[in-house]
Write a protein that holds these residues in place. Structure first.
Motif, PDB file in Angstrom:
ATOM      1  N   GLY A   1       0.789  -1.223   0.000  1.00 49.35           N
ATOM      2  CA  GLY A   1       0.000   0.000   0.000  1.00 49.35           C
ATOM      3  C   GLY A   1       0.817   1.267   0.000  1.00 49.35           C
ATOM      4  N   ILE A   2       2.149   1.143  -0.039  1.00 42.51           N
ATOM      5  CA  ILE A   2       2.996   2.326   0.064  1.00 42.51           C
ATOM      6  C   ILE A   2       2.820   3.269  -1.123  1.00 42.51           C
ATOM      7  CG2 ILE A   2       4.998   1.284  -1.090  1.00 42.51           C
ATOM      8  CD1 ILE A   2       6.744   2.774   0.970  1.00 42.51           C
ATOM      9  N   ASN A   3       2.437   2.727  -2.262  1.00 38.43           N
ATOM     10  CA  ASN A   3       2.229   3.577  -3.450  1.00 38.43           C
ATOM     11  C   ASN A   3       0.793   4.072  -3.575  1.00 38.43           C
ATOM     12  OD1 ASN A   3       4.913   3.357  -4.406  1.00 38.43           O
ATOM     13  ND2 ASN A   3       4.460   1.334  -5.255  1.00 38.43           N
ATOM     14  N   ALA A   4      -0.046   3.737  -2.604  1.00 37.33           N
ATOM     15  CA  ALA A   4      -1.449   4.179  -2.653  1.00 37.33           C
ATOM     16  C   ALA A   4      -1.912   4.629  -1.271  1.00 37.33           C
ATOM     17  CB  ALA A   4      -2.335   3.049  -3.171  1.00 37.33           C
ATOM     18  N   LEU A   5      -1.076   5.419  -0.608  1.00 38.06           N
ATOM     19  CA  LEU A   5      -1.388   5.835   0.752  1.00 38.06           C
ATOM     20  C   LEU A   5      -2.619   6.728   0.827  1.00 38.06           C
ATOM     21  CD1 LEU A   5       2.198   6.557   2.144  1.00 38.06           C
ATOM     22  CD2 LEU A   5       0.735   4.600   2.637  1.00 38.06           C
ATOM     23  N   ASP A   6      -2.956   7.394  -0.290  1.00 34.10           N
ATOM     24  CA  ASP A   6      -4.119   8.275  -0.298  1.00 34.10           C
ATOM     25  C   ASP A   6      -5.409   7.559  -0.684  1.00 34.10           C
ATOM     26  OD1 ASP A   6      -2.810  10.555   0.534  1.00 34.10           O
ATOM     27  OD2 ASP A   6      -2.220  11.127  -1.503  1.00 34.10           O
ATOM     28  N   SER A   7      -5.310   6.266  -0.965  1.00 38.11           N
ATOM     29  CA  SER A   7      -6.512   5.517  -1.316  1.00 38.11           C
ATOM     30  C   SER A   7      -7.407   5.362  -0.091  1.00 38.11           C
ATOM     31  CB  SER A   7      -6.144   4.136  -1.867  1.00 38.11           C
ATOM     32  OG  SER A   7      -5.484   3.367  -0.875  1.00 38.11           O
ATOM     33  N   THR A   8      -8.690   5.129  -0.338  1.00 37.32           N
ATOM     34  CA  THR A   8      -9.653   5.007   0.763  1.00 37.32           C
ATOM     35  C   THR A   8      -9.303   3.868   1.699  1.00 37.32           C
ATOM     36  OG1 THR A   8     -11.417   5.883  -0.655  1.00 37.32           O
ATOM     37  CG2 THR A   8     -12.089   4.692   1.324  1.00 37.32           C
TER      38      THR A   8
END
Length: 409
Positions: free
Chosen positions: A331-338
Motif C-alpha cells: 500500500g505504500i504507493n497508494a497511501l491516499d486511497s480510501t
C-alpha cells in the motif's frame, strides 16, 4: 488423559504469605527469560549471522544502486549545438547524459510528468529555458544544465554579433519548474519507516513465537505449577512478555544498528534530522505493536498443552501479523486511497502504516495522536483478553481448549 482444570486466579491454591511482590516477581521472571534464552545456541547464532547477512546485503545493494544508465534529458526542438554542449558539460562533470529530442512543449511536459525523462528543457524568450521535472532536480544535473545553457547562449550570441559578456550572462537563464515538488528527505524517512516496520514484524513473529512456546513448555514440564506457588499468574505472564520483549528490542537494536552503519558507510543513507526524527515514531509503534501481538501469543500458548498444537492455535494471529506487513508494503504507493486511509486508523494495521504516512507527510497531528490512542486502547483490550485466557487456562492440561471455553473458564 485426565484434564487438570484449576483456575489460577483462585488465590486459595497458594498462600499469600508465600507470594512475591509484583515488582520483584516480574523482574525475576524477566531476568530468567533473558538469561535462559540469551544462552541458547540458536539465539547466539542468529545475532551473529543476521547482522553479517544484512551488512553484506546492503553492500551488494549499494553496488547496484548507482544508476549505470544515462540520465535522459528531453530537449524541445532540434538544437544539435545545445545537445552537444549539454553532453560535453555532463561528461566533464561525471554525469552521463542522453539527449531525447521532443517535438513540442506539451509533449515534453507530459514525458517529464510521466517519468520518461528526468527533465525537459523548454525554450523561452531569447536564450532562456525552463527545466521541467516531476519532482526534485539533482544538484549536479541542474549545475550541468545551467552551465550548458549559459555556454550555448554565449556561443550563439557571439556568432551573431559582438556583445558584452555581462549582457550575455544576464540573457541566458535557466528556470527550474517542479510539477510535483518532492518533500524534503522523504526517501530517507520512508526507508527508516520501512526498516522499522520490517524489524517490528521480525520481532513480533520471533518474539511472539518465543512467548507462546515458553508458555507451552512450562505447561508440558509442569514447571508452571512450581512457579505459581510463589508467583501470581499475571506476574508470570508480564515477566515473560517483558523479558522476551527486552530481548527482541535488543535484537532490533543490533540488526538496525548494523543496517544503519552499513547504509552510512555505503552512502545509501546520510541520516538528516528529518530521518532521525522518524526513529522516535518507529520506536513508539514498535513498542505498541509488539505489546499487542505478544500478549495474544501468550494466550495462544495457554490453550494448548503440546508444542505440536501451537502452530494451529497461533495460525490466525500469525496470518494477522503477515497481513499487517503486506498492507504496508503493497500500500505504500497508494497511501491516499480510501482503503489505506481507513486501515491507518485500525489497530494493529496502524502499527505498520502510520510510520510510513508520517514519513511521507500524509499524516496530520490529529491522525497521529488519534491512531496512537486507538492502538493503546487495542493493546489494553488485547492485554485484558490474554490475561483472562492465561489465568484461567495456564494450569489446564490435556486436549486443546476451544477459545469459547477458554474464555469462560
Amino acid at each position: 488423559m485426565i484434564t487438570n482444570k484449576i483456575h489460577a486466579e483462585d488465590d486459595s491454591t497458594t498462600s499469600p504469605d508465600h507470594q512475591l511482590g509484583a515488582g520483584r516477581a516480574i523482574r525475576l521472571v524477566a531476568g530468567r527469560e533473558i538469561t535462559t534464552r540469551a544462552a541458547t545456541k540458536s539465539f547466539v547464532v542468529t545475532n551473529v549471522v543476521l547482522p553479517v547477512v544484512i551488512v553484506a546485503g546492503i553492500i551488494v545493494l549499494s553496488m547496484f544502486t548507482g544508476d549505470s544508465k544515462p540520465t535522459k534529458v528531453g530537449l524541445v526542438g532540434d538544437d544539435s549545438q545545445l545537445s552537444q554542449t549539454i553532453v560535453a558539460v555532463g561528461d566533464a562533470s561525471g554525469e552521463d547524459i542522453e539527449i531525447v529530442p521532443i517535438r513540442d512543449a506539451t509533449t515534453a511536459r507530459q514525458q517529464a510528468e510521466g517519468g520518461d525523462v528526468k527533465v525537459v528543457l523548454v525554450p523561452g524568450s531569447g536564450n532562456s529555458y525552463e527545466a521541467v521535472t516531476k519532482d526534485d532536480l539533482d544538484g549536479t544535473l541542474e549545475g550541468v544544465l545551467r552551465a550548458a545553457v549559459s555556454q550555448d547562449g554565449l556561443s550563439k550570441t557571439l556568432a551573431e554579433q559582438n556583445v558584452d559578456l555581462s549582457v550575455i550572462a544576464a540573457d541566458s537563464t535557466l528556470t527550474v519548474i517542479e510539477t510535483e515538488p518532492a518533500k524534503p528527505d522523504e526517501g530517507q524517512r520512508i526507508a527508516v519507516a520501512l526498516t522499522g516496520m520490517s524489524l517490528l514484524m521480525f520481532a513480533v513473529l520471533q518474539g511472539g513465537g518465543m512467548v507462546a512456546g515458553g508458555v507451552v513448555e512450562e505447561k508440558t514440564s509442569r514447571v508452571v505449577e512450581i512457579l505459581l506457588a510463589t508467583i501470581k499468574p499475571l506476574h508470570l505472564l508480564w515477566g515473560k512478555i517483558i523479558g522476551i520483549g527486552a530481548m527482541a528490542f535488543a535484537q532490533v537494536i543490533v540488526l538496525g544498528g548494523a543496517a544503519l552503519v552499513a547504509a552510512l558507510a555505503t552512502g545509501l543513507l546520510d541520516v538528516p534530522s528529518a530521518a532521525g526524527s522518524m526513529f522516535v515514531a518507529v520506536l513508539v509503534w514498535f513498542v505498541l505493536g509488539f505489546l499487542f501481538f505478544a500478549t495474544l501469543y501468550a494466550a495462544t500458548g495457554a490453550v494448548v498443552s503440546r508444542q505440536e498444537e501451537l502452530g494451529s492455535s497461533s495460525a490466525p494471529l500469525t496470518i494477522l501479523a503477515m497481513a499487517v506487513v503486506y498492507a504496508a508494503i503493497f500500500g505504500i504507493n497508494a497511501l491516499d486511497s480510501t482503503i489505506m486511509r481507513t486501515l491507518a486508523w485500525i489497530p494493529p494495521f496502524s502499527a505498520s502504516i502510520m510510520p510510513i504516512r508520517i514519513a511521507t507527510g500524509d499524516a496530520s497531528i490529529f491522525q497521529i495522536v488519534g491512531t496512537v490512542v486507538l492502538m493503546i486502547v487495542a493493546c489494553g483490550v488485547a492485554t485484558w483478553f490474554a490475561a483472562r485466557i492465561y489465568q484461567r487456562n495456564i494450569l489446564r492440561t490435556g486436549a486443546r481448549v476451544k477459545w469459547s471455553e477458554a474464555f469462560r473458564g
